[in-house]
Design a protein around this motif. Structure first.
Motif, PDB file in Angstrom:
ATOM      1  N   ASP A 274     -24.969 -65.478 -24.067  1.00 10.04           N
ATOM      2  CA  ASP A 274     -25.012 -64.424 -23.042  1.00 10.04           C
ATOM      3  C   ASP A 274     -23.895 -64.583 -22.007  1.00 10.04           C
ATOM      4  O   ASP A 274     -23.712 -63.701 -21.161  1.00 10.04           O
ATOM      5  CB  ASP A 274     -26.342 -64.454 -22.301  1.00 10.04           C
ATOM      6  CG  ASP A 274     -27.492 -63.890 -23.133  1.00 10.04           C
ATOM      7  OD1 ASP A 274     -27.315 -63.733 -24.355  1.00 10.04           O
ATOM      8  OD2 ASP A 274     -28.568 -63.627 -22.566  1.00 10.04           O
TER       9      ASP A 274
ATOM     10  N   THR B  11     -24.018 -61.247 -19.855  1.00  6.97           N
ATOM     11  CA  THR B  11     -24.445 -60.043 -20.553  1.00  6.97           C
ATOM     12  C   THR B  11     -25.812 -60.333 -21.147  1.00  6.97           C
ATOM     13  O   THR B  11     -25.927 -61.112 -22.109  1.00  6.97           O
ATOM     14  CB  THR B  11     -23.452 -59.645 -21.653  1.00  6.97           C
ATOM     15  OG1 THR B  11     -22.150 -59.468 -21.080  1.00  6.97           O
ATOM     16  CG2 THR B  11     -23.873 -58.353 -22.329  1.00  6.97           C
TER      17      THR B  11
ATOM     18  N   ALA C 241     -29.267 -58.832 -14.803  1.00  9.93           N
ATOM     19  CA  ALA C 241     -28.652 -57.671 -15.446  1.00  9.93           C
ATOM     20  C   ALA C 241     -29.641 -57.034 -16.409  1.00  9.93           C
ATOM     21  O   ALA C 241     -30.507 -57.721 -16.979  1.00  9.93           O
ATOM     22  CB  ALA C 241     -27.378 -58.076 -16.192  1.00  9.93           C
TER      23      ALA C 241
ATOM     24  N   SER D 200     -26.440 -54.986 -20.441  1.00  5.14           N
ATOM     25  CA  SER D 200     -25.487 -54.780 -19.348  1.00  5.14           C
ATOM     26  C   SER D 200     -24.975 -56.130 -18.850  1.00  5.14           C
ATOM     27  O   SER D 200     -25.486 -57.181 -19.219  1.00  5.14           O
ATOM     28  CB  SER D 200     -26.148 -54.017 -18.207  1.00  5.14           C
ATOM     29  OG  SER D 200     -26.564 -52.733 -18.640  1.00  5.14           O
ATOM     30  N   SER D 201     -23.942 -56.083 -18.006  1.00  2.39           N
ATOM     31  CA  SER D 201     -23.263 -57.314 -17.573  1.00  2.39           C
ATOM     32  C   SER D 201     -23.209 -57.440 -16.061  1.00  2.39           C
ATOM     33  O   SER D 201     -23.235 -56.434 -15.334  1.00  2.39           O
ATOM     34  CB  SER D 201     -21.835 -57.354 -18.133  1.00  2.39           C
ATOM     35  OG  SER D 201     -21.840 -57.345 -19.543  1.00  2.39           O
ATOM     36  N   GLN D 202     -23.108 -58.678 -15.622  1.00  2.00           N
ATOM     37  CA  GLN D 202     -22.857 -58.993 -14.221  1.00  2.00           C
ATOM     38  C   GLN D 202     -21.902 -60.183 -14.179  1.00  2.00           C
ATOM     39  O   GLN D 202     -22.073 -61.145 -14.931  1.00  2.00           O
ATOM     40  CB  GLN D 202     -24.150 -59.340 -13.484  1.00  2.00           C
ATOM     41  CG  GLN D 202     -23.942 -59.611 -11.992  1.00  2.00           C
ATOM     42  CD  GLN D 202     -25.221 -60.053 -11.300  1.00  2.00           C
ATOM     43  OE1 GLN D 202     -25.922 -60.923 -11.777  1.00  2.00           O
ATOM     44  NE2 GLN D 202     -25.526 -59.435 -10.164  1.00  2.00           N
TER      45      GLN D 202
ATOM     46  N   THR E  87     -19.198 -64.277 -16.728  1.00  2.60           N
ATOM     47  CA  THR E  87     -19.806 -62.976 -16.977  1.00  2.60           C
ATOM     48  C   THR E  87     -21.074 -63.154 -17.789  1.00  2.60           C
ATOM     49  O   THR E  87     -21.066 -63.807 -18.839  1.00  2.60           O
ATOM     50  CB  THR E  87     -18.838 -62.050 -17.720  1.00  2.60           C
ATOM     51  OG1 THR E  87     -17.631 -61.903 -16.951  1.00  2.60           O
ATOM     52  CG2 THR E  87     -19.447 -60.675 -17.926  1.00  2.60           C
TER      53      THR E  87
END
Length: 365
Positions: free
Chosen positions: A180, A204, A145, A149-151, A202
């Motif tokens: 994170d 980040t 990411a 931003s996030s994944q 998630t």
């Protein structure tokens, strides 16, 4: 009864032979066999077997014995202290407790004896020692990411055992870049045999580079009480660089148009995605876009991209025009601003253009 004949020294002697009637059980156990099903190791279940008197007269139930290597998994206790005399169709209830100490199928033969240690009846009890067994869809999850931003990814937790799996904890992430990551189980309810539960993780990215951590799932699985999931994350950057960093068209004859390009390059490690470019400022009306790299923007001060993507190191040209109005003889300035997912770096390019007036020099010789 039958009467055979035997000849002895000239005499015929009749022998009387009595044949005993077929034996039958004095009591009958129901159910037989008793199947106590699947019971978690360390847990206990108790069922009832009924002994029903099934012969004439009276029979005394004096003792009960167990035969078999796995009989230590079962305990049979009469609900009335022995000995007990049964007549007619009277019954005696037996409590059968199954308390498995290990996994697998268990069986035991139970024998009901009278005062002379003669068998009144036998019956079978069986059951299965059950254990939960945790299984994960993956032991390692990989994330990428842009910084900030996030994944999200999912992990499936399954119970491949034969009794419910009880969860004690799922996460949180610990060690390394734990902050994170967020770990969110779908539910903390017991997972039935053959069932599953989804965990959402998630990422980040808090910074560029490797951002690794892990989390544990704790349950009552007897041989995997705690299983670890590795989290490998990479924080990437998207950075714009412009060439030239300032676009000066120089002198452009008023009422005409000059065209040039600005190279936009992604000097980051991730994917740069531009969604729009806008020209603003006092003389913004002097400047406009061409159809490079996207058609439909010709003559506009705003160009919306669909989006315009740049892989790491990739460069694209953006076409810009300057059209000083008629009669103009000053320098006009504006700012070209790009909007996208950049993580750092510049987003603006200054634009300059000087309106020129043609002067005719007429002289006589």
């Amino acid at each position: 009864m039958r009467t055979p004949w035997l000849r002895v020294s000239g005499f015929v002697v009749a022998l009387l032979v009595l044949v005993a009637p077929p034996a039958f059980a004095a009591v009958t156990a129901t159910p037989d066999p008793l199947n106590q099903g699947v019971v978690a190791v360390g847990q206990t279940i108790t069922d009832v077997v009924t002994l029903t008197h099934s012969s004439g007269g009276s029979d005394q139930v004096s003792s009960i014995t167990e035969t078999g290597a796995q009989c230590n998994q079962f305990t049979v206790t009469p609900q009335v202290a022995l000995p007990v005399n049964l007549t007619g169709s009277q019954t005696l209830l037996l409590d059968v407790e199954f308390a498995p100490t290990s996994a697998g199928n268990k069986t035991c033969t139970i024998t009901v004896l009278d005062a002379s240690a003669q068998t009144l009846d036998t019956f079978i009890v069986n059951g299965t020692g059950g254990v939960p067994d945790i299984s994960l869809s993956s032991g390692t999850l990989t994330f990428t990411a842009l910084v900030g931003s996030s994944q999200a990814r999912t992990l499936t937790v399954s119970n491949v055992g034969n009794v419910p799996l009880n969860l004690t904890s799922v996460g949180p992430a610990s060690g390394g870049a734990a902050t994170d990551y967020s770990v969110s189980p779908e539910s903390m309810d017991p997972i039935d045999p053959g069932g599953s539960m989804v965990v959402t993780i998630t990422f980040t990215a808090g910074a560029a580079g490797a951002r690794n951590s892990s989390f544990a799932i704790v349950s009552d699985d007897p041989d995997e009480a705690s299983v670890s999931v590795t989290l490998n994350g990479t924080g990437q950057t998207a950075i714009m660089a412009f060439n030239p960093a300032m676009q000066d068209f120089g002198v452009v004859e008023a009422g005409t148009t000059a065209t040039d390009t600005i190279a936009v390059q992604n000097t980051g490690t991730g994917t740069l995605s531009l969604t729009s470019a806008t020209i603003t400022g006092n003389e913004a009306s002097w400047f406009s876009f061409t159809n490079t790299p996207q058609s439909g923007c010709l003559g506009a001060q705003t160009c919306n991209y669909a989006p315009l993507t740049f892989t790491a190191g990739q460069s694209r040209s953006i076409g810009i025009r300057c059209s000083p109005p008629s009669g103009s003889s000053v320098t006009g300035g504006a700012t070209l601003t790009f909007t996208g997912n950049e993580t750092s770096g510049p987003t603006d390019v200054p634009l300059f253009c000087t309106g020129g007036v043609v002067v005719f020099d007429i002289s006589s010789s």
